[in-house]
Write an enzyme that holds these catalytic residues in place. Structure first.
Site, PDB file in Angstrom:
ATOM      1  N   ASP A  71       2.861  52.251  81.910  1.00 57.74           N
ATOM      2  CA  ASP A  71       2.854  50.897  82.770  1.00 57.74           C
ATOM      3  C   ASP A  71       4.303  50.246  82.048  1.00 57.74           C
ATOM      4  O   ASP A  71       4.277  49.445  81.556  1.00 57.74           O
ATOM      5  CB  ASP A  71       1.670  50.152  82.134  1.00 57.74           C
ATOM      6  CG  ASP A  71       0.878  49.954  84.299  1.00 57.74           C
ATOM      7  OD1 ASP A  71       1.831  49.981  84.367  1.00 57.74           O
ATOM      8  OD2 ASP A  71       1.248  48.210  83.263  1.00 57.74           O
ATOM      9  N   ASP A 113      -3.024  45.792  81.318  1.00 56.87           N
ATOM     10  CA  ASP A 113      -1.491  46.877  81.265  1.00 56.87           C
ATOM     11  C   ASP A 113      -2.073  47.705  80.394  1.00 56.87           C
ATOM     12  O   ASP A 113      -1.702  49.277  80.155  1.00 56.87           O
ATOM     13  CB  ASP A 113      -0.763  46.551  81.403  1.00 56.87           C
ATOM     14  CG  ASP A 113       0.688  45.060  82.293  1.00 56.87           C
ATOM     15  OD1 ASP A 113       0.015  45.188  82.931  1.00 56.87           O
ATOM     16  OD2 ASP A 113       0.419  44.379  80.861  1.00 56.87           O
ATOM     17  N   GLU A 169       4.106  55.363  86.200  1.00 57.34           N
ATOM     18  CA  GLU A 169       3.733  56.065  87.383  1.00 57.34           C
ATOM     19  C   GLU A 169       4.838  55.548  88.868  1.00 57.34           C
ATOM     20  O   GLU A 169       5.317  55.216  88.441  1.00 57.34           O
ATOM     21  CB  GLU A 169       3.237  54.023  87.798  1.00 57.34           C
ATOM     22  CG  GLU A 169       2.294  54.742  88.614  1.00 57.34           C
ATOM     23  CD  GLU A 169       1.073  53.272  88.408  1.00 57.34           C
ATOM     24  OE1 GLU A 169      -0.243  53.072  89.165  1.00 57.34           O
ATOM     25  OE2 GLU A 169       1.870  52.182  87.802  1.00 57.34           O
TER      26      GLU A 169
END
Ligand SMILES: [Zn+2]
Length: 451
Positions: free
Chosen positions: A135, A305, A223
């Site tokens: 992340d 996170d 991501e």
């Protein structure tokens, strides 16, 4: 075209520079226009590409590119450049091979750099079990969740933020200088030198962190951040730019490719922050300021996170195992290289291109030109297994089965064909593709092929 232009008086200056550099510029312009028109017609996907523009002569960063005929490496570490001559170079490192092109860059801080394109053979690292979800953030550059159940945080050094006060001061000094004065030029260079320092420090840090991630993990999941969209949010823009996510992910991908690892970008709309990684409960909203929360579904306490990283890891693994054909059914027992029929009872009704039970013609081949084994069904490519020859060892890199043919055992057919081929040719393999590795686990007779 260039030769004609050189003959006209207003373009006579073109003869003063190396002709290879001119050819490269024309090629760059050609590519820019092709991208522009392809983007207009919809042939090119992704962000809109704008109309190519001329680069300003006043731009602080200038560059030109030379191909093989335009430069030569001289003994003693000097570099010959066409129409310029021999120049002394302070090498940052040894070139790992014969360079195919050289770009000479003048950075805004007034320094000149030579950047070389060198083909390097991939150096696969020994496979590891561990995979990681990453992340990317601002308070921390990265929060990493691993399949081993461990967590690692990478700080965000915020180089730009730390240099900010100094930059503001030098910028103010610049603004006070008279236009077109020598002092103004000097002040501008001071600002550029500081920006250069920030960029180099950030890049160096990214290199180290990316290498560590790729070395420790077989697959890294990130991501798909719409970074451009985030930067449009002006309050976050400077912080996002300072963290440099885009550059970091690019580095990750390059290093992964070089070392036989995988970087997989998870689809954009993953609500990774709002979903509980333990039970899947999805929160209505999750404002940025909330750093820790308790899931009402299962009462797990989450670091914002780390929870997101766990979700990215799970989603990435699910996506990639589908793409890699890991969920294919048991092999159909197809003999290699011959045409066989798939009977209706072994094929799934859903997504099966032959629901009527008509006999499908399928064939597995080694397409050496493309460096991959391919399975064709009725003449259409249904899947492939990519390989690379690395110093005599066949690295089986990646298996992919087209969605329309998923669940029919084509992945297993490809693996079987490839491994039989390898056995017959008496070469060793490196099963970098997790699907192939799993296939070998289930079929121990192929273990002898692994280096
Ligand atoms: Zn929960």
């Amino acid at each position: 075209m260039i030769t004609d232009a050189k003959r006209t008086e207003p373009r006579a200056w073109l003869s003063e520079v190396a002709s290879v550099a001119l050819v490269q510029s024309v090629q760059d312009a050609h590519r820019a226009y092709r991208n522009f028109f392809d983007s207009l017609s919809g042939k090119r996907r992704g962000r809109r590409v704008g109309r190519p523009r001329f680069k300003s002569r006043k731009d602080g960063r200038q560059s030109f590119r030379l191909t093989r005929n335009g430069f030569r490496l001289r003994p003693g570490g000097r570099l010959f450049l066409a129409k310029i001559g021999d120049v002394a170079v302070r090498w940052s490192r040894d070139l790992p091979g014969e360079p195919s092109s050289a770009t000479i860059i003048r950075e805004p801080d007034g320094r000149y750099y030579a950047s070389f394109v060198v083909e390097i053979a991939p150096t696969p690292l020994p496979p590891v079990e561990r995979e990681a979800g990453v992340d990317l953030g601002i308070t921390r550059l990265a929060t990493i969740a691993c399949t081993a159940g461990t967590r690692r945080d990478v700080v965000n050094p915020q180089y730009l933020a730390r240099a900010h006060r100094k930059l503001v001061r030098t910028r103010r000094a610049l603004a006070r200088k008279a236009r077109d004065s020598n002092n103004r030029a000097k002040a501008r260079r001071t600002v550029a030198v500081q920006h250069g320092k920030v960029a180099r420090a950030r890049r160096d840090f990214h290199h180290k962190q990316a290498l560590r991630l790729v070395r420790d993990n077989q697959a890294v999941y990130v991501e798909n951040l719409d970074i451009a969209g985030m930067v449009r949010n002006r309050r976050l823009a400077r912080a996002v730019h300072d963290a440099g996510w885009g550059g970091f992910v690019q580095l990750l991908k390059r290093k992964a490719e070089r070392h036989g690892r995988t970087v997989h970008v998870v689809s954009r709309w993953l609500p990774s922050s709002k979903t509980c990684s333990a039970c899947g409960h999805r929160m209505e909203s999750m404002p940025l300021k909330i750093r820790q929360w308790t899931c009402p579904g299962c009462l797990s306490v989450h670091d914002r996170d780390h929870n997101a990283a766990l979700n990215i890891l799970a989603a990435g693994r699910a996506e990639r195992s589908n793409a890699c054909g890991a969920q294919v059914r048991p092999p159909l027992g197809v003999a290699q290289g011959v045409e066989t029929g798939s009977t209706p009872d072994t094929a799934q009704p859903c997504g099966n291109p032959h629901p009527s039970g008509r006999r499908a013609r399928q064939m597995v081949t080694n397409n050496e030109a493309e460096s991959r084994y391919e399975v064709h069904v009725d003449g259409k490519l249904a899947g492939f297994l990519e390989y690379r020859d690395v110093a005599g060892v066949l690295a089986l890199v990646h298996t992919e089965v087209d969605e329309a043919y998923a669940g029919q055992g084509f992945g297993a057919q490809l693996a079987k064909y490839a491994l039989d081929d390898v056995l017959a040719r008496d070469v060793k393999i490196s099963p970098l593709c997790p699907f192939v590795a799993k296939y070998i686990d289930k079929h121990p007779e192929y273990r002898v092929t692994v280096r």
